[in-house]
Motif scaffolding. Structure first.
Motif, short mmCIF file in Angstrom:
data_model
loop_
_atom_site.label_atom_id
_atom_site.label_comp_id
_atom_site.label_asym_id
_atom_site.label_seq_id
_atom_site.Cartn_x
_atom_site.Cartn_y
_atom_site.Cartn_z
N HIS A 115 0.55 -1.40 -0.38
CA HIS A 115 -0.39 0.19 -0.44
C HIS A 115 0.81 1.57 -0.24
O HIS A 115 1.72 1.29 0.57
N LEU A 116 0.64 2.44 -0.69
CA LEU A 116 1.35 2.93 -1.12
C LEU A 116 0.18 4.56 -0.28
O LEU A 116 -0.53 5.10 -0.41
N ASN A 117 1.32 5.69 0.27
CA ASN A 117 1.09 6.62 0.98
C ASN A 117 1.94 8.03 0.21
O ASN A 117 2.77 7.41 0.20
N PHE A 118 1.07 8.69 -0.61
CA PHE A 118 1.56 10.37 -0.46
C PHE A 118 0.58 11.33 1.05
O PHE A 118 0.23 11.33 0.79
N ASP A 128 8.67 16.96 -11.41
CA ASP A 128 9.72 16.22 -11.39
C ASP A 128 9.69 15.49 -10.21
O ASP A 128 10.26 14.06 -9.71
N VAL A 129 9.72 16.77 -9.90
CA VAL A 129 10.15 16.60 -8.25
C VAL A 129 8.70 15.01 -7.36
O VAL A 129 9.13 14.06 -6.53
N LEU A 130 7.18 15.64 -7.61
CA LEU A 130 6.26 14.42 -7.56
C LEU A 130 7.04 12.85 -8.10
O LEU A 130 6.61 12.24 -7.30
N ASP A 131 7.34 13.44 -9.74
CA ASP A 131 7.53 12.04 -9.65
C ASP A 131 8.48 11.11 -9.32
O ASP A 131 8.65 10.13 -8.88
N TYR A 132 10.03 12.20 -8.60
CA TYR A 132 10.70 11.27 -7.39
C TYR A 132 9.87 10.18 -7.01
O TYR A 132 10.57 9.00 -6.56
N VAL A 133 9.03 11.14 -6.34
CA VAL A 133 8.93 10.20 -4.90
C VAL A 133 7.94 9.18 -5.29
O VAL A 133 7.93 8.12 -4.65
N GLU A 137 9.16 5.23 -3.73
CA GLU A 137 7.99 4.19 -3.37
C GLU A 137 8.27 3.40 -3.75
O GLU A 137 7.37 2.17 -3.77
N LEU A 138 7.86 3.07 -5.56
CA LEU A 138 7.44 1.92 -5.90
C LEU A 138 8.43 1.49 -6.13
O LEU A 138 8.45 0.18 -6.07
#
Length: 180
Positions: A115-118, A128-133, A137-138
């Motif tokens: 399960h992922l939490n953001f 690009d920063v959001l994509d890094y996070v 997590e993935l």
């Protein structure tokens, strides 16, 4: 110079300058007030430097309003799952549910069940920063740690992940809620 003393069963004396510029001295139970005062005076240059650094951070802070919060959470619930699906397919991983939250100290997390939490505040950062996070997590779906193997998974998807990680820290310092 004003300061707060916290005495405990420690053996050494330590200084802390909090985010709001307050000075905290942690001292052994039996240390005299005169020794504590002398320690603070000897470290006054360091204290003033730290207070100045925190003042700059506070100047750059973006105070989040309730409207921004509501809009950000709604946008995150739409956008972040799309990015997770996109990268999960590219990385060959699966995941469970996605939750959007407002954590104080984390941008994302991955449970052992997948399960992922953001943090919704990622919506206030460059894409690009959001994509890094999301990729970070993935990557935990392959390696549930921060070993060299883990970072190799991240790097395969985002070769510039180190710069993105630094950018996350820089932007993260500027985001603050009205409640602190």
């Amino acid at each position: 110079m004003e300061y707060t003393v916290i005495r405990s069963k420690r053996k050494t004396i330590a200084l802390q300058v909090t985010r709001d510029g307050q000075v905290v001295v942690r001292a052994p139970l039996r240390m005299s007030s005169a020794r504590i005062k002398d320690f603070v005076n000897r470290n006054s240059a360091w204290i003033e430097k730290k207070q100045g650094e925190w003042a700059l951070v506070r100047e750059k802070q973006h105070i989040i309003t309730e409207q921004e919060r509501a809009e950000g959470i709604a946008a995150a619930k739409q956008y972040i799952p799309q990015r997770a699906a996109f990268y999960a397919e590219r990385m060959g991983v699966t995941y469970g549910r996605i939750c959007i939250r407002e954590q104080k100290t984390r941008w994302g997390s991955c449970s052992s069940k997948g399960h992922l939490n953001f943090n919704w505040k990622l919506m206030l950062m460059p894409g690009d920063v959001l994509d890094y996070v999301v990729v970070h997590e993935l990557a935990h779906r392959k390696e549930m740690n921060h070993s060299p193997k883990f970072w190799a998974v991240v790097e395969k998807e985002l070769p510039d992940y180190r710069q993105l990680r630094d950018k996350l820290k820089k932007y993260g310092e500027t985001l603050m809620t009205e409640s602190g």
